[in-house]
Design a protein around this motif. Structure first.
Motif, mmCIF file in Angstrom:
data_model
loop_
_atom_site.group_PDB
_atom_site.id
_atom_site.type_symbol
_atom_site.label_atom_id
_atom_site.label_comp_id
_atom_site.label_asym_id
_atom_site.label_seq_id
_atom_site.Cartn_x
_atom_site.Cartn_y
_atom_site.Cartn_z
ATOM 1 N N ALA A 44 0.842 -1.206 0.000
ATOM 2 C CA ALA A 44 0.000 0.000 0.000
ATOM 3 C C ALA A 44 0.877 1.256 0.000
ATOM 4 N N VAL A 45 1.932 1.187 0.804
ATOM 5 C CA VAL A 45 2.865 2.317 0.828
ATOM 6 C C VAL A 45 3.435 2.538 -0.562
ATOM 7 N N GLN A 52 8.868 17.581 4.363
ATOM 8 C CA GLN A 52 7.969 18.717 4.427
ATOM 9 C C GLN A 52 6.722 18.288 3.692
ATOM 10 N N PRO A 53 5.559 18.619 4.224
ATOM 11 C CA PRO A 53 4.345 18.085 3.622
ATOM 12 C C PRO A 53 4.187 18.487 2.158
ATOM 13 N N VAL A 54 3.983 17.517 1.310
ATOM 14 C CA VAL A 54 3.659 17.765 -0.089
ATOM 15 C C VAL A 54 2.410 16.937 -0.374
ATOM 16 N N GLU A 55 1.429 17.540 -0.960
ATOM 17 C CA GLU A 55 0.182 16.822 -1.236
ATOM 18 C C GLU A 55 0.445 15.606 -2.111
ATOM 19 N N LEU A 56 -0.270 14.567 -1.814
ATOM 20 C CA LEU A 56 -0.095 13.328 -2.552
ATOM 21 C C LEU A 56 -0.229 13.549 -4.057
ATOM 22 N N GLY A 57 -1.226 14.309 -4.428
ATOM 23 C CA GLY A 57 -1.493 14.519 -5.847
ATOM 24 C C GLY A 57 -0.377 15.246 -6.561
ATOM 25 N N LYS A 58 0.414 16.019 -5.803
ATOM 26 C CA LYS A 58 1.441 16.818 -6.456
ATOM 27 C C LYS A 58 2.785 16.103 -6.493
ATOM 28 N N GLY A 68 1.692 7.728 -6.127
ATOM 29 C CA GLY A 68 0.694 8.775 -6.313
ATOM 30 C C GLY A 68 -0.747 8.283 -6.301
ATOM 31 N N TYR A 69 -0.981 7.030 -5.936
ATOM 32 C CA TYR A 69 -2.349 6.511 -5.908
ATOM 33 C C TYR A 69 -2.792 6.389 -4.464
ATOM 34 N N GLU A 70 -3.836 7.097 -4.114
ATOM 35 C CA GLU A 70 -4.234 7.151 -2.713
ATOM 36 C C GLU A 70 -4.684 5.782 -2.216
#
Lengths: 1159, 143
Positions: free
Chosen positions: A79-80, B21-27, A86-88
């Motif tokens: 999962a990680v 540092q937090p980076v959004e998953l989508g980015k 990039g896939y939630e």
């Protein structure tokens, strides 16, 4: 490289290869299958499908009750992996927490790992982890305690810190070092996210620092680095500890397994060096404690390995940050030299970066390496090129601005990176506004910026540009010229290819044409309308731009010709769906047909009173202060934010302060300002040498003024090519600056006739001479001094010593400072030291010897007396050396007449005949000014026949600039006139009729002019630009520019008040700053000694000293008072300055620091 | 400080990423692709440091693997460059005992990295200390 590394490197390919080789037993792990599957795919689409499938299967399995913890671990890793791509995989978050809770050993660890990768600090699921952590912290299994502490150190909900804090604290006493170390790191995390929560355990941090285990100790350094950054003054007592630790590390006292390639704990050394640099900054006594260990670090780091270079780099940074020590600076400079010259590209880069750090304090270092810098400018590697440009940006001055901006633009033309484009665009704009040599260059440069940066541009660039055009600066004539040039260039741009212009540029163009096309004679409004109209048809033209265009057209639409254009437009675009556009068209049409109405609605801008706009936005003050009280950060415009980012790169320059007048970084200013003046902070851009005149007026005004001033000043400056040509006389002026310097026949001819192979080299040198022009002369010396030093010579090398050595080279100037208390003399002494070549550095009497006793000037006339071809040195001999009134001129004329024939016979003198003259001008000082404190007489400029020198005399109620014009030629300089302007000063002629009066300066005489200077607003350093013009005997007009630098203490006067009055004034002043100053702690009574030093150097009045507190008062010449409250505090002098003028305390503080730093 | 650590294969596919540092998953994917583009195509003789937006990248190349570290302007590039090598040395030391390729043990690589870097700062560089917790877990598993 050592054997170990070799082996590592050869072993790696097989180890790191993720593609299993055929001979190897393939992994059966599911992760392996997934990774291999993904590697084989070629399209993004396939990857997405594969991962979605994978996620579905993971989802199924995690929720199944039969999944074991071992399998769960495997699932979490997958999962990680999916999330990493990039896939939630949010469904797995809760299972990760469960795994951490229920798993054992590695499974548990992976559970924690997945949590730390999946969740951020504010994620609500994180609360579910708190109990698990609590349980594990209490576990008897050390591995579990370890895991819990690790995850706490990575991610933990802020609000739950109190729940586990006691337990973490308790672990600080754990017998195992790894637990203690992890506990410290957990506390570090707490400090980062909630500093208040750990405030009470600072003593425990100290204990950790003293831990017998090096690992625990180095973990505690992270906390200290953070705390010291925030508040260095609170940790000065730890300097000894940090120094001792570093000494031990450097000395190899740590266990051998802390070594990395035989270098003892390099990252620990770097960390310690960072802490030391923060602690030693602006603190002489603290810095002194470090010199030894820094020296040792430099010495020990001799091994040829990257990691030693990394340490050296940090060392160099520290040495340049703390209070300077000549010997160390010299070594550090050498180190930078090694970096820059290294064939290894990474080291070269680091060298350039280091140079960029230090050039502002030590421009000579850039001079030393100029040829390397030139080579780096053309380097194939873009990052080297970029760093070089950054370096050039920092050494830009009025003389090299053209060349440097050209280089920046060249890079900009080829830049494909948006970020770089925006950054460079901002930089070019900043340089152009600050240093533009003339109006047409400015307009051309800005056009290029608008074209190249296009619409990504920071919006404040066009805004400030337009504002600059509309508000103008000192001279109305200049303003009109600037506008005319802009109109001209825009008209031709529109005639060419308007379609290629970016939106923002089109907006600027429209506005300028609308506002100022009337400036150009013969340009009919209708012509402009016809140029603007096609813009509305452009496909890429945004509706915002169209509005700008139409607004411009509306302003111009007078007359029947315009009406027809307007009607044409209305027919064409009347059906547009854009209502704004339609409305504007309608207005245009209406106003074009009614001239009377147009004049009423849009009166011509020329005679227009500026609108009353509350530019300070004072009506928002309440809101702002409320927000600030609630903890909001003070507003900074984007441009400034960017600048500050860039500034973080630079180190403090406070101990030098020569080339960067206002060295207070903006953040420190903001930090010291009380909330009442926080709105000011936006005006106090650290990079700007100017302070904004009123609160909230943003930076733009400062910019305008800078440009105005510098533009005016620099307009007269030489063009680079010309400057290159005039290099020849320069070494002479340098010598002359140095007082009675040994007379070396300096004839700097260009290099021997160049062969074709030398051509390239010569070009480079030419470029170098343009780029490095004016370096080091920003202080106070005129433009003709340091700047045009022949770059290929070694004349100015090794100035590091001269500048930095507070004890050695500064000695003589220190002596003279006691005889003439002017701070100017001390400063210009430094400048002069910089200028004097190594040849004369030993024997030159201090140029600061402002009162030339006969004994001083004796040696040089004696020398020259043997040369009959040299009449000038006789002058001082024949004149009594005491203060003579001005009528001495007649004697002088007579005197020189006798040697006239000699002069004629020697028209081309190799040796500078005017050499000691500035020293001999003091007899010409007007009688009423004799005996008053003054700066030494410095030469301003010279040409074939005239030499201008000046000094600043302080009377009780004024500051006078006394200009001496010595005409050493036979013929009179006719119609002599002096013009002076300054953005910071009001200049008015004191003696001898109106300012513009034309006078003659007879041959062989000295004319004296006096000007009264009143600061319009305080600034650390102030510059006066002037121009001397006259007619040569052959009737040809001659004109020479000059500049003169003054500093705030020239305009500070003691203010005598009683203690009670002081109290009242104190309450009445609102702008205050607080700062700790160095104390003259060697003195028996440090407070008194320090205050008296300030009194002597800066003309402050010490009102009262009571026990450990002192109050001091002064006032700005014809300005408000500034009050200073001083208190002894932990070995420092805590000062609190107040004034009704916001900039005054800041500027004064700067000079206090300098006065106390000089010994 | 360190903003992130990336391990990328030659095709530019991410093998491991760790953000400090937090980076959004989508980015992240876009950022990584961008970063990789910035480093992968550089020549060997070019500088190992690359400017990227308002921060810098330090990269090192080992066989088919690239390690890229994003750092802030104030960080010492060369020390990070060597830190990468230290990391690889630790991996080498640990995985020389393991048969399957390193990247199939992503969890352990992460655990090692977590011992070395925390919150963007270098917290341990001593090889044996870095490996101590992991070795303990391994011993536990085998007993």
């Amino acid at each position: 490289m050592s054997d170990v590394v070799e082996r590592t490197l050869t072993a790696l390919p097989s180890l790191l290869s993720s593609d299993p080789s055929p001979g190897r037993p393939s992994s059966t792990s599911k992760l392996g299958t997934l990774i291999r599957g993904i590697t084989e795919l070629t399209s993004k689409h396939d990857e997405e499908k594969l991962i979605q499938r994978e996620l579905v299967s993971i989802k199924e399995q995690v929720s199944s009750p039969n999944t074991t913890m071992r399998q769960m671990k495997e699932l979490m890793v997958r999962a990680v992996y999916c999330e990493m791509l990039g896939y939630e995989a949010s469904f797995s978050y809760i299972h990760a927490i469960k795994l951490a809770q229920q798993g054992t050993a590695l499974d548990k660890r992976v559970g924690y790992l997945a949590v730390s990768l999946f969740l951020n600090e504010s994620h609500e699921l994180l609360l579910l982890l708190v109990n698990t952590v609590l349980k594990d912290l209490q576990s008897t299994n050390l591995i579990e305690v370890c895991m819990a502490l690790t995850v706490v150190g990575q991610v933990f909900p802020k609000d739950m810190i109190p729940a586990i804090l006691p337990m973490v604290e308790e672990k600080l006493n754990h017998p195992k070092e790894i637990i203690r170390r992890k506990a410290v790191l957990a506390l570090y995390k707490f400090y980062l996210i909630a500093p208040n929560q750990v405030q009470h355990i600072h003593s425990k941090f100290r204990k950790a620092l003293c831990d017998k285990d090096p690992g625990v100790m180095s973990a505690s350094l992270h906390i200290y680095l953070e705390m010291v950054t925030e508040k260095p003054e609170s940790y000065k007592d730890l300097v000894v500890s940090f120094v001792t630790i570093l000494k031990q590390v450097v000395g190899g006292k740590l266990p051998i397994d802390f070594n990395y390639h035989s270098v003892p704990a390099p990252w620990l050394q770097i960390q310690l060096l960072r802490i030391l640099s923060l602690l030693g900054k602006n603190d002489r006594s603290t810095s002194e404690m470090m010199y030894e260990v820094l020296d040792e670090s430099l010495r020990r780091a001799e091994m040829n390995h990257n990691i030693t270079y990394a340490i050296l780099f940090e060392c160099v940074k520290t040495i340049y940050t703390i209070h300077p020590k000549a010997e160390l600076l010299e070594k550090a400079a050498k180190c930078i030299g090694n970096f820059v010259l290294s064939p290894k590209i990474n080291l070269k880069y680091l060298g350039l970066k280091a140079l960029t750090y230090v050039v502002q304090q030590d421009a000579n270092l850039a001079l030393q390496h100029q040829m390397t810098i030139i080579e780096c400018l053309d380097h194939a590697d873009l990052i080297i090129k970029r760093e070089t440009l950054e370096l050039l940006f920092r050494i830009t001055n009025g003389q090299n601005v053209k060349v440097i901006v050209e280089k920046l633009l060249e890079f900009l033309r080829h830049s494909k990176d948006d970020y770089v484009t925006i950054d460079l665009g901002g930089k070019v704009t900043e340089l152009a506004e600050k240093y533009a040599p003339d109006n047409s260059w400015f307009i051309r440069t800005m056009n290029t910026v608008f074209l190249l940066v296009g619409d990504q541009m920071q919006p404040d660039i066009p805004n400030s540009f337009l504002r600059l055009l509309s508000e103008g600066f000192e001279s109305a004539e200049e303003d009109q010229q600037l506008r005319l040039l802009a109109v001209d260039s825009y008209v031709s741009l529109l005639q060419e290819q308007p379609a290629r212009l970016p939106q923002r540029f089109l907006q600027v163009i429209s506005w300028v044409l609308g506002e100022y096309s009337s400036v150009k004679e013969g340009l009919e409004p209708a012509t402009v309308l016809r140029l603007l109209a096609p813009l509305l048809d452009l496909r890429h033209c945004s509706s915002e731009t169209k509005s700008w265009v139409l607004a411009a057209m509306t302003k111009l639409s007078a007359g029947p010709a315009c009406l027809s254009v307007a009607q044409e437009l209305a027919e064409r675009h009347g059906g547009s769906l854009d209502t704004t556009l339609r409305q504007r068209l309608h207005e245009l049409q209406h106003l074009a047909s009614d001239g009377e109405l147009l004049r009423r609605v849009l009166p011509c801008s020329d005679g227009l009173e500026p609108l009353e706009v509350d530019s300070t936005l004072s009506f928002l003050d309440g809101f702002v202060s409320e927000a600030l009280a609630a903890g909001a950060a003070p507003y900074k415009p984007p441009h400034q934010r960017q600048e500050e980012l860039a500034q973080e790169k630079a180190l403090s320059v406070e101990p030098y302060g020569l080339s960067l007048p206002l060295s207070l970084s903006s953040s420190s200013i903001a930090g010291r300002l009380s909330p009442t003046v926080l709105s000011m902070s936006s005006g106090l851009s650290g990079n700007s040498t100017e302070l904004s005149p009123k609160g909230g007026a943003l930076r733009l005004e400062g910019v305008t003024r800078v440009w105005g001033k510098e533009g005016y000043l620099a307009k007269a400056a030489l063009k680079p090519e010309e400057a290159a040509k005039t290099e020849v006389p320069c070494p002479l002026s340098v010598l002359q600056e140095g007082g009675s310097a040994p007379r070396t026949p300096v004839v700097s001819l260009p290099a021997p006739a160049p062969g074709p192979s030398l051509q390239a080299e010569r070009e480079k040198q030419q470029l170098a001479s343009c780029l490095f022009m004016g370096l080091g002369s920003q202080g106070a010396a005129g433009p003709c001094l340091m700047g045009k030093a022949e770059p290929t010579r070694h004349g100015f090398r090794k100035k590091v010593k001269g500048q930095g050595s507070s004890s050695g080279a500064r000695g003589p100037s220190g002596d003279s400072a006691s005889s003439s208390p002017s701070p100017l003399s001390a400063q210009s002494a430094m400048d002069n030291l910089l200028c004097s070549s190594p040849l004369d550095s030993g024997s030159t009497p201090s140029p600061a010897d402002s009162a030339p006793s006969p004994a001083d000037s004796a040696p040089s006339p004696a020398d020259s007396a043997t040369s009959p071809a040299d009449p000038a040195p006789h002058l001082p001999h024949d004149l009594p050396a005491n203060n003579r009134p001005c009528d001495a001129q007649e004697d002088l004329t007579e005197d020189t007449d006798t040697s006239e024939t000699v002069v004629e016979g020697n028209s081309v003198a190799v040796v500078d005949p005017y050499d000691p003259e500035p020293l001999c001008l003091s007899p010409h000082l007007p009688e009423e000014l004799c005996g008053l404190p003054r700066s030494e007489i410095r030469p301003l400029c010279r040409d074939a026949s005239l030499v201008l020198s000046a000094c600043c005399v302080r009377t009780d109620h004024s500051s006078l600039l006394v200009v001496f014009v010595s005409n050493a030629s036979d013929s009179a300089a006719r119609r002599f006139a002096l013009q002076m302007t300054s953005g910071d000063l009001e200049v008015s002629r004191v003696r001898g009729g109106p300012e513009e009066e034309e006078e003659h300066v007879e041959g062989h005489s000295v004319a004296v002019y006096q000007y009264s200077l009143v600061p319009t607003r305080p600034s650390v350093h102030m510059e006066l630009a002037g121009r001397a013009s006259y007619q040569r005997p052959d009737g040809e007009p001659q004109s020479t520019p000059f500049s003169y630098g003054l500093s705030l203490p020239d305009f500070i006067r003691p203010l005598s008040v009683s203690t009670e009055e002081y109290g009242r004034l104190w309450l009445a002043s609102s702008n205050d700053i607080k700062q700790n100053l160095a104390l003259l702690s060697q003195e028996p009574d440090p407070l008194r000694a320090t205050l008296h030093r300030l009194r002597d150097r800066l003309q402050l009045n010490v009102v009262d000293i009571i026990a450990s507190e002192g109050i001091v008062a002064c006032q700005l010449l014809q300005g408000p008072p500034c009050l200073m409250h001083c208190r002894l505090n932990a070995g420092c002098l805590a000062v609190w300055l107040r004034s009704s003028l916001p900039e005054l305390p800041d500027c004064l503080l700067y000079h206090c620091q300098r006065a106390l730093a000089q010994h | 400080m360190i903003k992130f650590v990336l391990m990328v294969n030659r095709q530019g596919q991410t093998r491991l990423s760790r953000y400090y540092q937090p980076v959004e998953l989508g980015k992240r994917a876009a950022l990584e692709a961008d970063v990789v583009r910035g480093c992968l195509y550089r020549k060997k003789e070019e500088c190992s440091f690359v400017e990227y937006k308002d921060f810098k990248l330090v990269y090192r190349h080992y066989a088919s693997l690239y390690i890229v570290v994003g750092i802030t302007e104030s960080e010492n590039e060369l020390s990070v460059y060597e830190l990468v090598h230290n990391f690889v040395e630790v991996l080498d030391k640990y995985f020389s005992r393991v048969v399957s390729p390193i990247m199939f043990n992503m969890d352990k690589v992460h655990i090692i990295l977590d011992e070395m870097i925390q919150n963007g700062h270098v917290v341990e560089t001593n090889h044996s200390r870095i490996l101590a917790p992991l070795s303990a877990l391994d011993t536990l598993a085998h007993s």
